[in-house]
Scaffold this motif. Sequence first.
Motif, PDB file in Angstrom:
ATOM      1  N   ALA A   1      -0.324  -0.042   7.464  1.00  0.00           N
ATOM      2  CA  ALA A   1      -1.515   0.691   7.036  1.00  0.00           C
ATOM      3  C   ALA A   1      -2.571   0.680   8.124  1.00  0.00           C
ATOM      4  CB  ALA A   1      -2.068   0.072   5.754  1.00  0.00           C
ATOM      5  N   ARG A   2      -2.778  -0.469   8.734  1.00  0.00           N
ATOM      6  CA  ARG A   2      -3.769  -0.570   9.807  1.00  0.00           C
ATOM      7  C   ARG A   2      -3.366   0.273  11.011  1.00  0.00           C
ATOM      8  NH1 ARG A   2      -8.956  -2.171  10.845  1.00  0.00           N
ATOM      9  NH2 ARG A   2      -8.751  -4.192   9.800  1.00  0.00           N
TER      10      ARG A   2
ATOM     11  N   MET B   1       0.858  -1.178   0.000  1.00  0.00           N
ATOM     12  CA  MET B   1       0.000   0.000   0.000  1.00  0.00           C
ATOM     13  C   MET B   1       0.897   1.232   0.000  1.00  0.00           C
ATOM     14  SD  MET B   1      -3.115   0.791   2.613  1.00  0.00           S
ATOM     15  CE  MET B   1      -4.052   2.313   2.566  1.00  0.00           C
ATOM     16  N   SER B   2       0.518   2.253  -0.769  1.00  0.00           N
ATOM     17  CA  SER B   2       1.373   3.432  -0.865  1.00  0.00           C
ATOM     18  C   SER B   2       0.537   4.702  -0.890  1.00  0.00           C
ATOM     19  CB  SER B   2       2.252   3.362  -2.124  1.00  0.00           C
ATOM     20  OG  SER B   2       1.449   3.326  -3.284  1.00  0.00           O
ATOM     21  N   ILE B   3       1.180   5.792  -0.491  1.00  0.00           N
ATOM     22  CA  ILE B   3       0.581   7.126  -0.520  1.00  0.00           C
ATOM     23  C   ILE B   3       1.484   8.014  -1.354  1.00  0.00           C
ATOM     24  CG2 ILE B   3      -0.105   9.148   0.835  1.00  0.00           C
ATOM     25  CD1 ILE B   3      -0.500   7.284   3.217  1.00  0.00           C
ATOM     26  N   MET B   4       0.909   8.755  -2.279  1.00  0.00           N
ATOM     27  CA  MET B   4       1.665   9.685  -3.116  1.00  0.00           C
ATOM     28  C   MET B   4       0.987  11.044  -3.079  1.00  0.00           C
ATOM     29  SD  MET B   4       2.691   9.401  -7.145  1.00  0.00           S
ATOM     30  CE  MET B   4       3.715  10.648  -7.922  1.00  0.00           C
ATOM     31  N   ILE B   5       1.742  12.058  -2.664  1.00  0.00           N
ATOM     32  CA  ILE B   5       1.228  13.423  -2.615  1.00  0.00           C
ATOM     33  C   ILE B   5       2.152  14.300  -3.451  1.00  0.00           C
ATOM     34  CG2 ILE B   5       0.559  15.353  -1.140  1.00  0.00           C
ATOM     35  CD1 ILE B   5       0.316  13.380   1.169  1.00  0.00           C
TER      36      ILE B   5
ATOM     37  N   ARG C   1       5.553   4.203   1.338  1.00  0.00           N
ATOM     38  CA  ARG C   1       5.113   2.810   1.195  1.00  0.00           C
ATOM     39  C   ARG C   1       4.840   2.249   2.581  1.00  0.00           C
ATOM     40  NH1 ARG C   1       9.156  -0.679  -2.086  1.00  0.00           N
ATOM     41  NH2 ARG C   1       7.414  -2.132  -1.966  1.00  0.00           N
ATOM     42  N   LEU C   2       3.692   1.591   2.740  1.00  0.00           N
ATOM     43  CA  LEU C   2       3.297   1.022   4.016  1.00  0.00           C
ATOM     44  C   LEU C   2       3.079  -0.479   3.872  1.00  0.00           C
ATOM     45  CD1 LEU C   2       0.608   3.646   5.118  1.00  0.00           C
ATOM     46  CD2 LEU C   2       2.993   3.532   5.859  1.00  0.00           C
TER      47      LEU C   2
END
Length: 242
Positions: free
Chosen positions: A57-58, A1-5, A51-52
Motif C-alpha cells: 500500500a505504501r 488493505m484492499s481496493i474494490m472497483i 489486495r495489498l
Amino acid sequence: MSIMIPEEDPVQVAWAGRSGPAGRMRAVVAGLHLGAAELRQEGPARGVWVRLTPLGARALLGVPASEPAGRAAELADVVPELADLPERLAARPHGARREVLEDALLAGLARHGERAARSPVGAALAALRRAGRVEEAARLLGCSRRHLGAVVRSELGVTPKEYQRLVRFEAARGRLVAAARAGEAGLAAVAAASGFADQAHLSREWRAMAGCTPTEWLRAEGPAVLGGRPAVLGRRPAVLGR
C-alpha cells in the motif's frame, strides 16, 4: 488493505455492530479491520478487486495502511491520483482492464516506491509474524515493546497484537479454503497449523472478525472461493450456496 472497483453498480458497505445506513461507494478502499463488514451490490458482482500488503500500500499508493484503517473510504479520497481509475477501466474492453490497472499501480510505484523501501515497518512486521508474542518480536528487533507498538500503529492503524490476530486469521482462511478444495475435514488441524490454541479458539476469533463461524463462511463464500466444489468440514459436508 484492499481496493474494490465494481463494474456497474456502487458497493454498499455495512459494518457489523455499527449504527447508520450502509455507505454507497463507486470505488472502495478498505483498511485493516478486526470487525465484520458486509458488501452489497444491486447488480452483478463483477469488477476489480486488489489486495495489498501494508508495504505494498505504501509503495503503490503512497499512503500508509493506517490511512483507511478500520473503515472503508472512496478511492478518490484516499488516493487522489487514482480518482479517474474507475472511468479508465470502464472505457476499456474486459481484456485490456488488467493492463490499465497494472499501469496505474506501476506509476504509483515509480512515485512512491523508493520512499516506501526506507520504511522501518517491514522488519517489525516480519518479527511479529515469526514471534508468538509481541514481547518476543520486540526482543528480536532489539527495541522496546512501546517503540514497536508506535511503529506498527503509525503504519498500519492497528496494534502489534491486533496485527498478529489478523495474520492468524488470514493463515487460517487460506488453509480452510485449501482443505475444502481438497475435500478434507478438520477444523482442528487448520486451527493448530495457524497458531490458534484449539478449534474453539479459531471459531471464537472467526465469529468476532468475520461475523460467522468458519463453516457458515464457507457456505456463503464457497461458490466464489472454491469454484462450485463442495466443501467438507468436520463430520458433515458444508452445503455451499444460499
